[in-house]
Enzyme design. Structure first.
Site, PDB file in Angstrom:
ATOM      1  N   ARG A   1       0.849  -1.218   0.000  1.00 33.51           N
ATOM      2  CA  ARG A   1       0.000   0.000   0.000  1.00 33.51           C
ATOM      3  C   ARG A   1       0.876   1.257   0.000  1.00 33.51           C
ATOM      4  O   ARG A   1       0.583   2.242  -0.663  1.00 33.51           O
ATOM      5  CB  ARG A   1      -0.948   0.009   1.195  1.00 33.51           C
ATOM      6  CG  ARG A   1      -1.625   1.364   1.385  1.00 33.51           C
ATOM      7  CD  ARG A   1      -2.918   1.336   2.170  1.00 33.51           C
ATOM      8  NE  ARG A   1      -2.868   0.581   3.407  1.00 33.51           N
ATOM      9  CZ  ARG A   1      -2.203   0.947   4.507  1.00 33.51           C
ATOM     10  NH1 ARG A   1      -1.523   2.073   4.533  1.00 33.51           N
ATOM     11  NH2 ARG A   1      -2.217   0.187   5.573  1.00 33.51           N
TER      12      ARG A   1
ATOM     13  N   TYR B   1     -16.523  15.007 -17.340  1.00 33.67           N
ATOM     14  CA  TYR B   1     -16.860  13.593 -17.206  1.00 33.67           C
ATOM     15  C   TYR B   1     -17.924  13.409 -16.105  1.00 33.67           C
ATOM     16  O   TYR B   1     -17.815  13.995 -15.023  1.00 33.67           O
ATOM     17  CB  TYR B   1     -15.570  12.841 -16.861  1.00 33.67           C
ATOM     18  CG  TYR B   1     -15.791  11.381 -16.612  1.00 33.67           C
ATOM     19  CD1 TYR B   1     -16.216  10.548 -17.632  1.00 33.67           C
ATOM     20  CD2 TYR B   1     -15.590  10.844 -15.351  1.00 33.67           C
ATOM     21  CE1 TYR B   1     -16.433   9.215 -17.394  1.00 33.67           C
ATOM     22  CE2 TYR B   1     -15.804   9.503 -15.108  1.00 33.67           C
ATOM     23  CZ  TYR B   1     -16.225   8.686 -16.135  1.00 33.67           C
ATOM     24  OH  TYR B   1     -16.445   7.370 -15.895  1.00 33.67           O
TER      25      TYR B   1
ATOM     26  N   ASP C   1      -7.363  17.526 -16.144  1.00 38.95           N
ATOM     27  CA  ASP C   1      -7.632  16.130 -16.496  1.00 38.95           C
ATOM     28  C   ASP C   1      -7.315  15.997 -17.985  1.00 38.95           C
ATOM     29  O   ASP C   1      -8.049  16.500 -18.832  1.00 38.95           O
ATOM     30  CB  ASP C   1      -9.101  15.807 -16.203  1.00 38.95           C
ATOM     31  CG  ASP C   1      -9.466  14.372 -16.539  1.00 38.95           C
ATOM     32  OD1 ASP C   1      -8.807  13.761 -17.403  1.00 38.95           O
ATOM     33  OD2 ASP C   1     -10.446  13.863 -15.955  1.00 38.95           O
TER      34      ASP C   1
ATOM     35  N   LYS D   1      -7.872   4.960 -20.133  1.00 41.38           N
ATOM     36  CA  LYS D   1      -8.118   5.383 -21.506  1.00 41.38           C
ATOM     37  C   LYS D   1      -6.855   5.168 -22.347  1.00 41.38           C
ATOM     38  O   LYS D   1      -6.446   4.052 -22.548  1.00 41.38           O
ATOM     39  CB  LYS D   1      -8.607   6.830 -21.514  1.00 41.38           C
ATOM     40  CG  LYS D   1      -9.719   7.113 -20.474  1.00 41.38           C
ATOM     41  CD  LYS D   1     -11.036   6.465 -20.800  1.00 41.38           C
ATOM     42  CE  LYS D   1     -12.004   6.411 -19.619  1.00 41.38           C
ATOM     43  NZ  LYS D   1     -12.322   7.685 -18.979  1.00 41.38           N
TER      44      LYS D   1
HETATM   45  C1  LIG Z   1     -13.015   7.932 -17.667  1.00 43.60           C
HETATM   46  C2  LIG Z   1     -12.682   9.276 -17.175  1.00 43.60           C
HETATM   47  C3  LIG Z   1     -12.448   9.532 -15.827  1.00 43.60           C
HETATM   48  C4  LIG Z   1     -12.590   8.453 -14.776  1.00 43.60           C
HETATM   49  O1  LIG Z   1     -11.618   7.498 -14.903  1.00 43.60           O
HETATM   50  P1  LIG Z   1     -11.826   5.960 -14.419  1.00 43.60           P
HETATM   51  O2  LIG Z   1     -10.539   5.346 -14.753  1.00 43.60           O
HETATM   52  O3  LIG Z   1     -12.999   5.440 -15.176  1.00 43.60           O
HETATM   53  O4  LIG Z   1     -12.098   6.021 -12.962  1.00 43.60           O
HETATM   54  C5  LIG Z   1     -12.087  10.806 -15.450  1.00 43.60           C
HETATM   55  N1  LIG Z   1     -11.967  11.799 -16.348  1.00 43.60           N
HETATM   56  C6  LIG Z   1     -12.195  11.600 -17.661  1.00 43.60           C
HETATM   57  C7  LIG Z   1     -12.046  12.729 -18.614  1.00 43.60           C
HETATM   58  C8  LIG Z   1     -12.572  10.344 -18.115  1.00 43.60           C
HETATM   59  O5  LIG Z   1     -12.829  10.164 -19.407  1.00 43.60           O
END
Ligand SMILES: *Cc1c(COP(=O)(O)O)cnc(C)c1O
Length: 392
Positions: free
Chosen positions: A46, A98, A170, A195
């Protein structure tokens, strides 16, 4: 060293006596200590794990960051950033974001005393007007999701600095191969590594990178205290995926641009910032090396959009984006369903919006699939009246 080379030129196993060429999986929860009073480099997964450290150092390198931290998902990564806020602080977030981020802010942060405001952060004047004396964090997506608006990151960073707030970007839609927000003034870069970084829809993961040593220390504390770090095997999957990031993205982008050009006269209001006609195109070119491989468009009705997505054969109907496989989704019914319908309406999020994430398939097959699906919709007497982006 150029970006595509950097993806491969890292030490896969620092300190390992066997010199493996791929990062080894340290599938262990605990590590034996040298003696009762001496601590080794690692003691408990952890808090730290060698496989995770290789990944985190590689992400930090790609982002030009002081440190990076890997979490169990993009949401866990974003949550870690918001842990640095205290009750009474304000978070200013983009009004196009998102759905899961909206849910985190509205359902978990607001009831715990963090005020959240929303504004169109692709508009600097609107952003300035929405900032208050207690604004501590500004959160924006480098290309917003799902309307694909482009934010002026250096402009936002300057505004945040003026007000002693921090900027969190992000950048899931672009990845560090196309954009490095820390170099543009951001304090935090968050990725849903699920992604493009992982790229194969086989792992959920998130990363946060920071340029500042004090922030790095705070995040290291949160990661260990909260216990949402990425598990060793997932770290390995992510490292493996990242090696081909440049190769995948370049093919995905080329496919996406070609399909965007082909689709534009056939659907309503196609959005893709790689198109010269897109309102965000010029700005994006100044701050990113590409536009990614997501595009969205409207059809005029939810029924038509659903029929189109259902008629696609090669595109998988699926949430998420960034995988090597092409996918299609209706954001208002899927990834953004957690945003209440009245909020979606107020934000002018079209219910009939179709989002495509373009993969690495042969683009001719993807185009054929879109063509046959449009034909199916037209045969039902529901042809789509084209609406070029320039008019939108
Ligand atoms: C998918 C996504 C998230 C969340 O990510 P997870 O890996 O699904 O928890 C956050 N921001 C954006 C822009 C996303 O497309």
């Amino acid at each position: 060293m150029r970006p595509a080379t950097e993806l491969l030129a890292y030490e896969p196993a620092p300190g390992d006596p066997w010199q493996p060429v791929a990062a080894p999986l340290y599938q262990t929860a605990t590590f034996a200590q040298p003696s009762a009073l001496e601590n080794g480099t690692f003691d408990y997964t952890r808090s730290g794990n060698p496989t995770r450290r290789v990944l985190e150092q590689q992400v930090a390198r790609l982002e030009r960051a002081r440190a990076a931290f890997a979490f169990a998902s993009g949401m866990a990564a974003l949550t870690a950033v918001t842990r640095l806020l205290a009750p009474g602080d304000e978070l200013l977030a983009s009004d196009d974001l998102y759905g899961g981020s909206y849910r985190l802010f509205s359902r978990l942060l607001e009831p715990r005393g963090i005020r959240v405001r929303y504004a169109d952060l692709s508009d600097l004047d609107a952003t300035r007007a929405a900032m208050g004396p207690r604004t501590r964090l500004v959160h924006v997506e480098s290309i917003s999701n799902p309307l694909l608006r482009v934010a002026d990151l250096p402009g936002l960073a300057a505004l945040a600095r003026e007000r002693e707030a921090r900027l969190c970007v992000d950048a899931s839609a672009l990845s560090p191969h196309l954009q490095r927000p820390l170099e543009l003034g951001a304090d935090f870069v968050v990725h849903s590594a699920t992604k493009y970084l992982a790229g194969h829809a086989d792992a959920t993961a998130g990363v946060v990178s920071v340029g500042d040593a004090a922030l790095a220390e705070e995040l290291a504390f949160v990661q260990n205290a909260e216990g949402a770090a990425l598990a060793p095997f997932e770290c390995l999957l992510l490292l493996r995926g990242m090696a081909t990031l440049a190769l995948r993205l370049e093919r995905q982008q080329a496919n996406a641009l070609e399909l965007a050009r082909w689709l534009q006269p056939r659907v309503r209001r196609l959005r893709h910032p790689g198109l010269e006609s897109d309102p965000g195109h010029a700005l994006l070119r100044r701050q990113a090396a590409g536009a990614g491989a997501v595009l969205s468009f409207e059809t005029g009705s939810l029924e038509r959009s659903a029929a189109l997505v259902d008629a696609l054969e090669l595109f998988t109907t699926s949430v998420s984006f960034g995988s090597v496989r092409s996918t299609a989704s209706l954001p208002c019914r899927m990834s953004h369903a957690s945003i209440p319908p009245q909020v979606r309406r107020a934000r002018r999020l079209p219910e009939d919006l179709v989002r495509l994430s373009i993969g690495i398939e042969d683009v001719r097959d993807l185009r054929d699939d879109l063509e046959q699906a449009l034909h199916v919709v037209a045969q039902r007497g529901a042809s789509i009246e084209p609406w070029p982006a320039a008019r939108g």
